[in-house]
Design an enzyme around this catalytic site. Structure first.
Site, PDB file in Angstrom:
ATOM      1  N   ASP A  13      -3.357   0.615   4.825  1.00  0.00           N
ATOM      2  CA  ASP A  13      -3.736   1.654   4.413  1.00  0.00           C
ATOM      3  C   ASP A  13      -4.088   1.783   3.092  1.00  0.00           C
ATOM      4  O   ASP A  13      -4.528   2.514   2.661  1.00  0.00           O
ATOM      5  CB  ASP A  13      -2.507   3.040   4.614  1.00  0.00           C
ATOM      6  N   GLU A  14      -4.222   0.298   2.229  1.00  0.00           N
ATOM      7  CA  GLU A  14      -4.429   0.704   1.072  1.00  0.00           C
ATOM      8  C   GLU A  14      -6.092   0.411   0.992  1.00  0.00           C
ATOM      9  O   GLU A  14      -6.771   0.858  -0.337  1.00  0.00           O
ATOM     10  CB  GLU A  14      -5.048  -1.277   0.905  1.00  0.00           C
ATOM     11  N   LYS A  16      -8.594  -0.597   2.800  1.00  0.00           N
ATOM     12  CA  LYS A  16     -10.004  -1.917   3.089  1.00  0.00           C
ATOM     13  C   LYS A  16     -11.001  -1.862   4.068  1.00  0.00           C
ATOM     14  O   LYS A  16     -11.566  -2.514   3.720  1.00  0.00           O
ATOM     15  CB  LYS A  16      -8.610  -2.856   4.239  1.00  0.00           C
ATOM     16  N   GLY A  40      -5.868   0.367  11.896  1.00  0.00           N
ATOM     17  CA  GLY A  40      -6.391   1.520  12.404  1.00  0.00           C
ATOM     18  C   GLY A  40      -7.621   1.506  10.520  1.00  0.00           C
ATOM     19  O   GLY A  40      -7.168   1.106   8.964  1.00  0.00           O
ATOM     20  N   HIS A  41      -8.404   1.191  10.323  1.00  0.00           N
ATOM     21  CA  HIS A  41     -10.116   1.291   9.491  1.00  0.00           C
ATOM     22  C   HIS A  41     -11.197   2.044   9.352  1.00  0.00           C
ATOM     23  O   HIS A  41     -11.677   2.435  10.644  1.00  0.00           O
ATOM     24  CB  HIS A  41     -10.247  -0.234   9.786  1.00  0.00           C
ATOM     25  N   GLN A 222      -3.433  -4.872   8.555  1.00  0.00           N
ATOM     26  CA  GLN A 222      -2.509  -4.252   7.802  1.00  0.00           C
ATOM     27  C   GLN A 222      -1.954  -4.806   6.005  1.00  0.00           C
ATOM     28  O   GLN A 222      -2.602  -4.581   6.125  1.00  0.00           O
ATOM     29  CB  GLN A 222      -0.482  -5.295   8.696  1.00  0.00           C
ATOM     30  N   LEU A 330      -7.447   5.666  -7.327  1.00  0.00           N
ATOM     31  CA  LEU A 330      -7.729   5.858  -8.006  1.00  0.00           C
ATOM     32  C   LEU A 330      -7.779   6.744  -8.845  1.00  0.00           C
ATOM     33  O   LEU A 330      -6.762   8.049  -8.846  1.00  0.00           O
ATOM     34  CB  LEU A 330      -8.796   5.081  -9.626  1.00  0.00           C
TER      35      LEU A 330
HETATM   36  P1  IMP Z   1       3.786  -2.557  14.744  1.00  0.00           P
HETATM   37  O1  IMP Z   1       3.270  -3.609  14.507  1.00  0.00           O
HETATM   38  O2  IMP Z   1       3.102  -2.024  15.298  1.00  0.00           O
HETATM   39  O3  IMP Z   1       4.823  -3.845  15.944  1.00  0.00           O
HETATM   40  O4  IMP Z   1       4.636  -2.263  13.423  1.00  0.00           O
HETATM   41  C1  IMP Z   1       5.152  -2.313  12.904  1.00  0.00           C
HETATM   42  C2  IMP Z   1       5.397  -1.348  11.512  1.00  0.00           C
HETATM   43  O5  IMP Z   1       4.695  -2.405  10.378  1.00  0.00           O
HETATM   44  C3  IMP Z   1       5.358  -0.395  11.648  1.00  0.00           C
HETATM   45  O6  IMP Z   1       5.593   0.126  10.178  1.00  0.00           O
HETATM   46  C4  IMP Z   1       4.353   0.558  11.651  1.00  0.00           C
HETATM   47  O7  IMP Z   1       4.572   1.396  10.737  1.00  0.00           O
HETATM   48  C5  IMP Z   1       3.627  -1.205  10.393  1.00  0.00           C
HETATM   49  N1  IMP Z   1       1.863  -1.129  10.925  1.00  0.00           N
HETATM   50  C6  IMP Z   1       2.011  -1.744  12.175  1.00  0.00           C
HETATM   51  N2  IMP Z   1       0.191  -1.969  11.843  1.00  0.00           N
HETATM   52  C7  IMP Z   1      -0.063  -0.570  10.803  1.00  0.00           C
HETATM   53  C8  IMP Z   1      -1.381  -0.406  10.081  1.00  0.00           C
HETATM   54  O8  IMP Z   1      -2.906  -0.657  10.138  1.00  0.00           O
HETATM   55  N3  IMP Z   1      -0.821  -0.238   8.268  1.00  0.00           N
HETATM   56  C9  IMP Z   1       0.023   0.431   8.417  1.00  0.00           C
HETATM   57  N4  IMP Z   1       1.282   0.071   8.521  1.00  0.00           N
HETATM   58  C10 IMP Z   1       1.167  -0.633  10.012  1.00  0.00           C
END
Ligand code: IMP
Length: 428
Positions: A13-14, A16, A40-41, A222, A330
């Site tokens: 969630d930076e 991207k 989620g982009h 991620q 920022l």
């Molecule tokens: P999973 O990828 O659904 O197995 O979730 C594992 C961990 O990764 C959890 O803490 C999710 O919140 C986190 N996570 C998975 N996808 C994202 C993403 O796109 N952004 C932020 N966190 C993510």
């Protein structure tokens, strides 16, 4: 360097999406190499907002887009996302989208397992509940159904039997109803003709792309701290999210990733459970969440917020071989009188300059902060250094110094053009 790899340098969630969308313009091909529709982009282009989870962001720009072998693919979700973008005027054809024929599928039973385990667990991971972990388990367990398996009904039937031999006892243990193999076979047969036109050996296509001198953009999902090896294990996702995975997850070889651009938020956020040394529980944390609109694209969950952690990002720079960063959001720090940056950790009286591997230590460390004066002016929409207040420039410079990587870009709003450009990664 011909290729660029974009990865999240924190917990995802930076921001991207915006940078990948912007860089897609300069690329010939955009490739996803890990994760699935847990990502989620968000792409904001003019007054249109596109929310992508599985499709490479390049599709919005009409660039050849590849879902590589390292991605786990829910074929029903893929078709839904294609239809949703079609509704927004983005027509996704097999000329635009390529799906690696050796990618593994996420099936409904993976989602069931993910959700049932989370519901039953005492120490929840806080997954997105989309079946990512169980699908990767079946991949490394050598019993997954892959895209190419959709071509052969008989082989598919045998593979489903093998898969259910593993899943049936697991489901029983979790109190889930028995899975009907015939129903799964029928469902896969039904979607096969819609999925297979996109399938081909993606590694071969990419080999040809690179040999013809075209530019590839690798789109990470991620963030590095969610990496299954290097992250805050077990509170991680189930894939390697670091830049090196761009090679294995696409089949392009170790020189493929090229320039590594780490996307770094000007503060820190995390969704789901797990250690977070600089997490804030006060009004500053609430302010960052509200002003920064820190809610998950996939699950809508509120993100946990905290100060910038230079120790974590420095570690991320090393793990990913980051050449330069894009500093995002920022403007969310605008108006805060004092800013804190974590420069080290205290653990049982000792000072650490890295995040220790053990969960117990990760949870016990205390951040050592350095304070900086904030700025009252708005930085939103700035496109050059001279648009920034002096204290904002100082903040960026201090971040660069502490993490050991230069800012190639500073993003100052979700809009595509609100970016201070220092260097174009494709021309480095
Ligand atoms: P999973 O990828 O659904 O197995 O979730 C594992 C961990 O990764 C959890 O803490 C999710 O919140 C986190 N996570 C998975 N996808 C994202 C993403 O796109 N952004 C932020 N966190 C993510």
């Amino acid at each position: 360097m011909a290729n660029v790899t974009v990865i999240g340098a924190q917990w995802g969630d930076e921001g991207k999406g915006k940078l990948v969308d912007w860089l897609s313009n300069r690329a010939d091909v955009v490739v996803r190499f890990q994760g699935g529709h847990n990502a989620g982009h968000t792409l904001v282009v003019g007054n249109q907002v596109y929310k992508l989870s599985l499709l490479p962001s390049g599709v919005v720009q009409g660039k050849l887009s590849v879902i590589g072998n390292g991605v786990v693919v829910d074929p029903w979700h893929l078709l839904e996302e294609i239809a949703k973008l079609g509704g927004q005027g983005v027509n996704i054809t097999p000329e635009l989208l390529v799906l690696a024929d050796n990618a593994c599928l996420i099936l409904p039973l993976h989602r069931d397992l993910d959700q049932a385990r989370e519901a039953a667990a005492v120490n929840k991971i806080g997954t997105t509940g989309r079946g990512i972990g169980p699908a990767y388990e079946d991949k490394v367990g050598r019993r997954a159904i892959r895209v190419d398996d959709l071509r052969d009904r008989d082989a598919l039937e045998a593979k489903i039997d093998r898969l259910l031999a593993h899943h049936t006892p697991l489901r029983r243990g979790l109190g889930l109803p028995e899975y009907d193999g015939a129903q799964l076979l029928a469902a896969l047969e039904e979607i096969a003709p819609k999925i297979l036109p996109f399938a081909q050996p993606a590694w071969k296509l990419l080999d040809g792309v690179v040999k013809s001198g075209k530019r590839v953009l690798f789109e990470g999902a991620q963030g590095a701290l969610l990496d299954v090896d290097h992250g805050t294990y077990p509170y991680v996702t189930s894939s390697n999210t670091v830049a090196g995975q761009a090679a294995a997850g696409s089949g392009l070889g170790p020189k493929g990733p090229g320039y590594v651009l780490g996307i770094v938020k000007a503060y820190t956020t995390r969704v789901g459970e797990g250690p977070f040394p600089t997490e804030l529980f006060d009004e500053v944390g609430q302010h960052l969440g509200t002003v920064g609109k820190e809610f998950g694209v996939v699950t809508g969950r509120a993100r946990r917020c905290g100060w910038f952690d230079a120790v974590l990002v420095r570690q991320s720079v090393a793990l990913n071989g980051i050449d330069g960063i894009a500093l995002t959001k920022l403007d969310i720090l605008d108006g805060l009188p004092t800013l804190k940056i974590c420069v080290g950790y205290k653990l049982r009286g000792e000072t650490l300059d890295y995040l220790p591997a053990g969960l117990k230590d990760q949870s016990a460390i205390e951040p050592i902060y350095e304070e900086m004066e904030g700025w009252s002016e708005s930085t939103a929409g700035a496109t050059s250094w001279k648009d920034l207040p002096a204290n904002a420039v100082k903040y960026v410079r201090r971040v660069e110094e502490l993490i050991g990587a230069p800012a190639a870009m500073v993003s100052t709003s979700p809009q595509r053009d609100d970016t201070i450009m220092v260097r174009d990664p494709f021309q480095d």
